[in-house]
Design a protein around this motif. Structure first.
Motif, short mmCIF file in Angstrom:
data_model
loop_
_atom_site.label_atom_id
_atom_site.label_comp_id
_atom_site.label_asym_id
_atom_site.label_seq_id
_atom_site.Cartn_x
_atom_site.Cartn_y
_atom_site.Cartn_z
N LEU A 24 0.84 -1.21 0.00
CA LEU A 24 0.00 0.00 0.00
C LEU A 24 0.88 1.26 0.00
O LEU A 24 0.65 2.18 -0.78
CB LEU A 24 -0.95 0.00 1.21
N VAL A 25 1.87 1.30 0.88
CA VAL A 25 2.68 2.52 0.97
C VAL A 25 3.50 2.72 -0.30
O VAL A 25 3.71 3.85 -0.74
CB VAL A 25 3.57 2.49 2.23
N THR A 27 2.67 2.31 -3.31
CA THR A 27 1.88 2.52 -4.53
C THR A 27 2.28 3.81 -5.23
O THR A 27 1.77 4.12 -6.31
CB THR A 27 0.37 2.57 -4.23
N ARG A 71 -2.46 5.52 3.62
CA ARG A 71 -1.12 5.24 3.06
C ARG A 71 -0.09 6.19 3.65
O ARG A 71 0.99 5.75 4.08
CB ARG A 71 -1.17 5.39 1.54
N GLU A 72 -0.42 7.48 3.70
CA GLU A 72 0.56 8.46 4.17
C GLU A 72 0.73 8.38 5.70
O GLU A 72 1.82 8.66 6.21
CB GLU A 72 0.19 9.86 3.69
N ARG A 75 3.09 5.62 6.17
CA ARG A 75 4.45 6.05 5.82
C ARG A 75 5.09 6.80 7.00
O ARG A 75 6.26 6.60 7.31
CB ARG A 75 4.44 6.94 4.58
#
Ligand SMILES: [Zn+2]
Length: 210
Positions: A24-25, A27, A71-72, A75
């Protein structure tokens, strides 16, 4: 449709199920490369293939925005795993939101293996299903090995399987040396307005690696 996406060939893949977080991260290829979640027509098949969208469901703009927020947030956690700053309240807020909505259910399988799954089928529920993966990894130590690259323009997520678990870069050649060069140039600037490195009693200064 692109032939190759950023995470198609992951150089330092995490073991499953942590690989789901990494996928996911990763992508998006920062700072200005391809982003698999930028366009719904690209994002939908990826999210279905990665279990974040029911195969029959439409992908709404709100769902896609949530996936990008999560996602962020992930991160930010993985930057911290690599020795970066602790994520603040704003950074973790998207994860807290999906945690508050997700209804976790315990299941006991044959042989007594206990698993946690999220009851529900929405994108938010499926994203919340990543939380038990994080939790398990935080307990067994594997979470700490999932790291975002130390290059702040990159932040590609890699699994640190080095022996001393001291890995900092997604790739030494592309990011490690780039950053060393930058630090070298910054030091040189700080050393004098002429950009010249002052002679220091014959001592050798580190040379940048191209
Ligand atoms: Zn990198």
């Amino acid at each position: 449709m692109r032939a190759n996406w950023p995470d198609d060939d992951e150089p330092k893949p995490a073991p499953q199920p942590l690989r789901r977080i990494q996928a996911l991260v990763n992508t998006v290829e920062r700072p200005d490369g391809a982003d698999r979640l930028a366009d719904p027509s690209d994002a939908r098949p990826w999210m279905i293939a990665n279990g974040l969208l029911a195969p029959s469901a439409e992908l709404t703009a709100a769902d896609l925005a949530l996936a990008i927020e999560v996602r962020e947030a992930l991160r930010a956690l993985l930057i911290h795993n690599a020795g970066g700053p602790r994520p603040g309240p704003e950074a973790v807020a998207p994860l807290q939101r999906i945690a508050a909505k997700g209804r976790l259910q315990a299941a006991v399988g044959d042989g007594g293996v206990v698993t946690l799954r999220v009851d529900g089928d929405s994108v938010a529920d499926r994203l919340a299903g990543l939380l038990p993966v994080i939790r398990d990894g935080q307990r067994d130590g594997t979470w700490a090995l999932l790291k975002a690259c130390g290059n702040d323009e990159c932040r590609w997520v890699f699994y640190d399987s080095s022996r001393n678990h001291g890995g900092t870069w997604c790739d030494m050649a592309s990011c490690g040396n780039k950053l060393k060069n930058r630090q070298f140039r910054a030091r040189r600037r700080a050393d004098g307005p002429s950009g010249q490195v002052p002679h220091q009693g014959g001592g050798q200064r580190a040379q940048p690696v191209e």
